[in-house]
Design a protein around this motif. Structure first.
Motif, PDB file in Angstrom:
ATOM      1  N   UNK A   1       0.832  -1.203   0.000  1.00 25.80           N
ATOM      2  CA  UNK A   1       0.000   0.000   0.000  1.00 25.80           C
ATOM      3  C   UNK A   1       0.866   1.252   0.000  1.00 25.80           C
ATOM      4  N   UNK A   2       1.940   1.241   0.777  1.00 30.06           N
ATOM      5  CA  UNK A   2       2.850   2.392   0.822  1.00 30.06           C
ATOM      6  C   UNK A   2       3.688   2.489  -0.441  1.00 30.06           C
ATOM      7  N   UNK A   3       4.249   1.387  -0.863  1.00 32.52           N
ATOM      8  CA  UNK A   3       5.200   1.406  -1.977  1.00 32.52           C
ATOM      9  C   UNK A   3       4.552   1.764  -3.308  1.00 32.52           C
ATOM     10  N   UNK A   4       3.235   1.544  -3.435  1.00 32.80           N
ATOM     11  CA  UNK A   4       2.549   1.849  -4.694  1.00 32.80           C
ATOM     12  C   UNK A   4       1.882   3.214  -4.697  1.00 32.80           C
ATOM     13  N   UNK A   5       2.062   4.000  -3.640  1.00 32.85           N
ATOM     14  CA  UNK A   5       1.646   5.398  -3.675  1.00 32.85           C
ATOM     15  C   UNK A   5       2.562   6.169  -4.622  1.00 32.85           C
ATOM     16  N   UNK A   6       2.040   7.230  -5.204  1.00 34.17           N
ATOM     17  CA  UNK A   6       2.891   8.090  -6.018  1.00 34.17           C
ATOM     18  C   UNK A   6       3.931   8.774  -5.132  1.00 34.17           C
ATOM     19  N   UNK A   7       5.042   9.173  -5.726  1.00 33.67           N
ATOM     20  CA  UNK A   7       6.110   9.787  -4.942  1.00 33.67           C
ATOM     21  C   UNK A   7       5.655  11.039  -4.187  1.00 33.67           C
ATOM     22  N   UNK A   8       4.856  11.944  -4.800  1.00 34.79           N
ATOM     23  CA  UNK A   8       4.404  13.114  -4.034  1.00 34.79           C
ATOM     24  C   UNK A   8       3.565  12.749  -2.806  1.00 34.79           C
ATOM     25  N   UNK A   9       2.711  11.725  -2.941  1.00 23.99           N
ATOM     26  CA  UNK A   9       1.883  11.323  -1.797  1.00 23.99           C
ATOM     27  C   UNK A   9       2.746  10.637  -0.737  1.00 23.99           C
ATOM     28  N   UNK A  10       3.700   9.798  -1.153  1.00 22.72           N
ATOM     29  CA  UNK A  10       4.610   9.187  -0.171  1.00 22.72           C
ATOM     30  C   UNK A  10       5.355  10.279   0.609  1.00 22.72           C
ATOM     31  N   UNK A  11       5.817  11.297  -0.083  1.00 21.40           N
ATOM     32  CA  UNK A  11       6.534  12.387   0.588  1.00 21.40           C
ATOM     33  C   UNK A  11       5.631  13.075   1.607  1.00 21.40           C
ATOM     34  N   UNK A  12       4.362  13.265   1.252  1.00 25.96           N
ATOM     35  CA  UNK A  12       3.412  13.893   2.178  1.00 25.96           C
ATOM     36  C   UNK A  12       3.196  13.028   3.410  1.00 25.96           C
ATOM     37  N   UNK A  13       2.855  11.750   3.227  1.00 22.47           N
ATOM     38  CA  UNK A  13       2.487  10.924   4.372  1.00 22.47           C
ATOM     39  C   UNK A  13       3.694  10.557   5.228  1.00 22.47           C
ATOM     40  N   UNK A  14       4.895  10.569   4.633  1.00 27.37           N
ATOM     41  CA  UNK A  14       6.097  10.288   5.425  1.00 27.37           C
ATOM     42  C   UNK A  14       6.244  11.245   6.605  1.00 27.37           C
ATOM     43  N   UNK A  15       5.725  12.468   6.467  1.00 31.44           N
ATOM     44  CA  UNK A  15       5.898  13.453   7.522  1.00 31.44           C
ATOM     45  C   UNK A  15       4.699  13.629   8.428  1.00 31.44           C
ATOM     46  N   UNK A  16       3.688  12.774   8.292  1.00 33.24           N
ATOM     47  CA  UNK A  16       2.449  12.955   9.049  1.00 33.24           C
ATOM     48  C   UNK A  16       2.356  12.016  10.245  1.00 33.24           C
ATOM     49  N   UNK A  17       1.588  12.452  11.235  1.00 34.00           N
ATOM     50  CA  UNK A  17       1.207  11.611  12.358  1.00 34.00           C
ATOM     51  C   UNK A  17      -0.310  11.501  12.356  1.00 34.00           C
ATOM     52  N   UNK A  18      -0.787  10.286  12.635  1.00 30.41           N
ATOM     53  CA  UNK A  18      -2.214   9.997  12.580  1.00 30.41           C
ATOM     54  C   UNK A  18      -2.744   9.670  13.965  1.00 30.41           C
ATOM     55  N   UNK A  19      -3.951  10.115  14.237  1.00 30.95           N
ATOM     56  CA  UNK A  19      -4.623   9.862  15.510  1.00 30.95           C
ATOM     57  C   UNK A  19      -5.511   8.634  15.358  1.00 30.95           C
ATOM     58  N   UNK A  20      -5.374   7.683  16.297  1.00 31.24           N
ATOM     59  CA  UNK A  20      -6.127   6.435  16.270  1.00 31.24           C
ATOM     60  C   UNK A  20      -6.988   6.339  17.526  1.00 31.24           C
ATOM     61  N   UNK A  21      -8.197   5.797  17.380  1.00 30.25           N
ATOM     62  CA  UNK A  21      -9.049   5.553  18.537  1.00 30.25           C
ATOM     63  C   UNK A  21     -10.393   6.243  18.413  1.00 30.25           C
ATOM     64  N   UNK A  22     -11.371   5.706  19.149  1.00 27.85           N
ATOM     65  CA  UNK A  22     -12.727   6.250  19.135  1.00 27.85           C
ATOM     66  C   UNK A  22     -13.241   6.343  20.576  1.00 27.85           C
TER      67      UNK A  22
END
Length: 263
Positions: free
Chosen positions: A141-162
């Motif tokens: 799923x990660x490796x088949x993202x386009x390079x611009x999207x990989x660059x974006x998500x590499x720097x993000x933190x995600x919140x998990x939980x409900x």
């Protein structure tokens, strides 16, 4: 190369994106078997054991080859509170679909500070038709993202939980697997709710796109259960989905949850 046991299981990769079938599982698990199975687990992410017929003792013994075991997540006494906990030390959770059906793509317990590294399921009672489980490959799923999207998500933190149903914790949107060193997408539709530093509209749109991308059929493998089958998966680089298509039929499994040993 991993050592080979005198009684060594046969590991056959599946033709899909991930998964391998393990046959010839020996009665006892020595160090060579442990090394072989751990190596296969890291290579294939999901291992299937057809007709293994693991009783609770062997379920614990096999699961213990991969880490420390618990029925569910430490520190969450109300997690799966309607289910039955078994085992001398409470290692086994009995999952009865009459009481719980999780028909959504998810990675287990990502709302915890330290999510489990994996899980081992043993099918005790399954429908004659339906009730399959699917897994998807978060590396792919990660490796088949386009390079611009990989660059974006590499720097993000995600919140998990409900909350208040679960705890809540933040993880990198992309993690590096501690054993393989490969990068994996680490967001899922079940528990990820937003990205830090983004508006609600931005978070919702990006999360939907990433989940739609990860859940494409070409990233998945699907297992049709028979009684006695078992499956082991790496929770750090997969998601899974229990297909709810079997009506009122019984579906009962025993599961041990695997956590990394203390460093």
């Amino acid at each position: 190369m991993s050592p080979v046991s005198p009684v060594s299981p046969t590991i056959t990769p599946m033709p899909q994106a991930l998964g391998a079938v393990v046959t010839g599982l020996p009665e006892t698990f020595d160090g060579a078997v442990a090394a072989q199975l751990n190596d296969a687990w890291m290579r294939h992410q999901v291992l299937f054991f057809p007709q293994a017929h693991l009783d609770d003792e062997r379920l614990i013994a096999l699961g213990s080859l991969f880490g420390n075991l618990a029925a569910t997540s430490p520190g969450r006494a109300d997690d799966h509170r309607q289910q039955t906990v078994l085992g001398a030390h409470g290692e086994i959770l009995e999952i009865d679909a009459d009481r719980e059906r999780a028909n959504a793509w998810h990675t287990d317990v990502t709302w915890a500070e330290t999510p489990p590294t994996g899980a081992l399921l043993s099918m005790r009672t399954c429908p004659e038709r339906g009730g399959d489980t699917m897994w998807l490959d978060q590396y792919r799923a990660y490796e088949t993202l386009s390079e611009p999207v990989r660059t974006l998500v590499d720097g993000l933190r995600a919140v998990h939980g409900r909350p208040p149903s679960t705890g809540e914790h933040t993880h990198p949107a992309v993690i590096t697997h501690p054993v393989t060193g490969r990068r994996a997408l680490f967001v899922n539709r079940g528990w990820t709710t937003r990205f830090e530093g983004m508006s609600s509209i931005e978070s919702t749109g990006l999360l939907r796109m990433l989940c739609d991308h990860a859940e494409r059929p070409e990233n998945t493998v699907r297992w049709t259960w028979t009684p006695g089958d078992a499956a082991l998966w790496d929770n750090r680089c997969t998601q899974h989905y229990a297909v709810n298509d079997y009506g009122t039929a019984k579906r009962v499994l025993h599961r041990v949850t695997i956590f990394a040993p203390a460093a």
